[in-house]
Design a protein around this motif. Structure first.
Motif, mmCIF file in Angstrom:
data_model
loop_
_atom_site.group_PDB
_atom_site.id
_atom_site.type_symbol
_atom_site.label_atom_id
_atom_site.label_comp_id
_atom_site.label_asym_id
_atom_site.label_seq_id
_atom_site.Cartn_x
_atom_site.Cartn_y
_atom_site.Cartn_z
ATOM 1 N N VAL A 165 36.942 43.693 42.314
ATOM 2 C CA VAL A 165 37.713 44.722 41.390
ATOM 3 C C VAL A 165 37.238 44.477 39.943
ATOM 4 N N ILE A 166 36.736 45.325 39.412
ATOM 5 C CA ILE A 166 36.037 45.433 38.093
ATOM 6 C C ILE A 166 37.108 45.247 36.964
ATOM 7 N N TRP A 167 38.312 45.214 37.037
ATOM 8 C CA TRP A 167 39.352 45.336 36.083
ATOM 9 C C TRP A 167 39.850 43.860 35.815
ATOM 10 N N GLN A 168 39.900 43.484 34.500
ATOM 11 C CA GLN A 168 40.479 42.264 34.204
ATOM 12 C C GLN A 168 42.008 42.103 34.174
ATOM 13 N N SER A 169 42.653 43.305 34.234
ATOM 14 C CA SER A 169 44.246 43.237 34.274
ATOM 15 C C SER A 169 44.568 44.672 34.803
ATOM 16 N N ILE A 170 45.343 44.469 35.685
ATOM 17 C CA ILE A 170 46.209 45.696 36.142
ATOM 18 C C ILE A 170 47.699 45.546 35.595
ATOM 19 N N THR A 171 48.128 46.657 34.861
ATOM 20 C CA THR A 171 49.540 46.775 34.717
ATOM 21 C C THR A 171 50.348 47.923 35.375
ATOM 22 N N LEU A 172 51.592 47.112 36.052
ATOM 23 C CA LEU A 172 52.214 48.460 36.939
ATOM 24 C C LEU A 172 53.571 48.406 36.235
ATOM 25 N N ALA A 173 53.929 49.761 36.022
ATOM 26 C CA ALA A 173 55.517 50.022 35.572
ATOM 27 C C ALA A 173 56.115 51.060 36.499
ATOM 28 N N LEU A 183 50.017 53.091 36.669
ATOM 29 C CA LEU A 183 49.053 52.114 36.618
ATOM 30 C C LEU A 183 48.073 52.228 35.334
ATOM 31 N N VAL A 184 47.993 50.961 34.696
ATOM 32 C CA VAL A 184 47.000 51.113 33.450
ATOM 33 C C VAL A 184 46.174 49.816 33.683
ATOM 34 N N MET A 185 44.846 50.053 34.083
ATOM 35 C CA MET A 185 43.575 49.030 34.289
ATOM 36 C C MET A 185 42.935 48.886 33.047
ATOM 37 N N LYS A 186 42.541 47.897 32.554
ATOM 38 C CA LYS A 186 41.529 47.581 31.628
ATOM 39 C C LYS A 186 40.390 46.285 31.763
ATOM 40 N N ARG A 187 39.361 46.517 31.192
ATOM 41 C CA ARG A 187 38.240 45.582 31.226
ATOM 42 C C ARG A 187 37.638 45.593 29.932
ATOM 43 N N GLN A 188 37.065 44.575 29.403
ATOM 44 C CA GLN A 188 36.213 44.537 28.272
ATOM 45 C C GLN A 188 34.723 44.464 28.652
ATOM 46 N N TRP A 239 36.519 48.096 24.875
ATOM 47 C CA TRP A 239 37.559 48.202 26.063
ATOM 48 C C TRP A 239 37.609 49.311 26.808
ATOM 49 N N LEU A 240 37.720 49.217 28.097
ATOM 50 C CA LEU A 240 37.606 50.539 28.896
ATOM 51 C C LEU A 240 39.048 50.459 29.848
ATOM 52 N N TYR A 241 39.677 51.880 29.609
ATOM 53 C CA TYR A 241 40.962 51.852 30.348
ATOM 54 C C TYR A 241 40.877 52.938 31.518
#
Length: 241
Positions: free
Chosen positions: A184-192, A202-207, A212-214
């Motif tokens: 999983v390349i993402w540092q965080s996955i936010t689910l609303a 879903l909003v995924m992000k990584r630095q 920062w990539l989203y």
């Protein structure tokens, strides 16, 4: 061939951004993808057709994303990836909203679309808050997930109107599926979740070293019991690498 502000030089296998005076030397797989799109401009090119021999589907999607980034914001809408169908290179930039990831029972209604957009904005605000010391609203559920390759990803969920034990059961299932990913390349996955639980974002992000990539994903279900989570779906929306 002109593509936005770029020139596709087939002979030298380059994509040249004339406005910035920079060029992108294309490798064989990148050239294959762009050549197929250019040859069928204005038409949806199937995923199978875009995949050159020995090219993995994930690599093909990454190449399309790299092309969109190279085209820049002004011309990014020239390229569109349509899940389960293929990719289209438009002849002219369009201001139409990109297609949503929808259930097989039909697209979102205008009301659902609006609601999901609000959720995405809220998710982006939360993601941006991680770049500063500003306080933010605590997630209703948070969990650290380790992939098979040992990478850590934080799963954050917002669904305040749900009973906690029910929420835990649902999210544990999602976390279990994500944990089964090879990487999983993402540092965080936010689910609303929406109030009716039929739509979520879903909003995924990584630095990276530079920025920062989203990556955003929207889903609408026809009914609560409709099954949507699978290993294939996680790869399709680029949660699993």
């Amino acid at each position: 061939m002109q593509i936005g502000s770029c020139w596709f030089d087939r002979q030298n296998k380059q994509l040249i951004d004339q406005s910035k005076d920079i060029s992108w030397p294309l490798n064989d797989q990148e050239y294959w993808v762009l050549e197929q799109l250019a040859a069928h401009r204005g038409q949806v090119v199937s995923i199978q057709q875009l995949k050159s021999p020995n090219m993995h589907r994930t690599n093909m999607i990454k190449i399309v994303e790299a092309l969109i980034q190279f085209l820049g914001k002004e011309h990014a809408s020239l390229l569109e990836y349509i899940p389960n169908q293929g990719v289209i290179l438009y002849k002219n930039a369009t201001s139409q909203p990109s297609r949503l990831l929808v259930s097989p029972y039909g697209p979102m209604s205008y009301r659902q679309y609006l609601f999901v957009i609000i959720l995405v904005i809220a998710g982006c605000v939360y993601a941006y808050s991680g770049l500063s010391t500003t306080s933010y609203i605590k997630a209703d559920y948070s969990k650290w997930i380790m992939s098979k390759q040992g990478g850590l990803t934080e799963l954050l969920v917002y669904a305040a109107d749900d009973e906690q034990y029910k929420l835990n059961e649902k999210i544990d299932v999602i976390a279990k599926h994500i944990k089964s990913c090879d990487a999983v390349i993402w540092q965080s996955i936010t689910l609303a979740l929406s109030s009716d639980k039929l739509s979520f974002s879903l909003v995924m992000k990584r630095q990276t070293d530079a920025t920062w990539l989203y990556h955003n994903v929207k889903l609408s279900r026809a009914y609560l019991e409709q099954q949507w989570l699978s290993a294939e779906w996680l790869k399709e929306v680029q949660i699993c690498d």
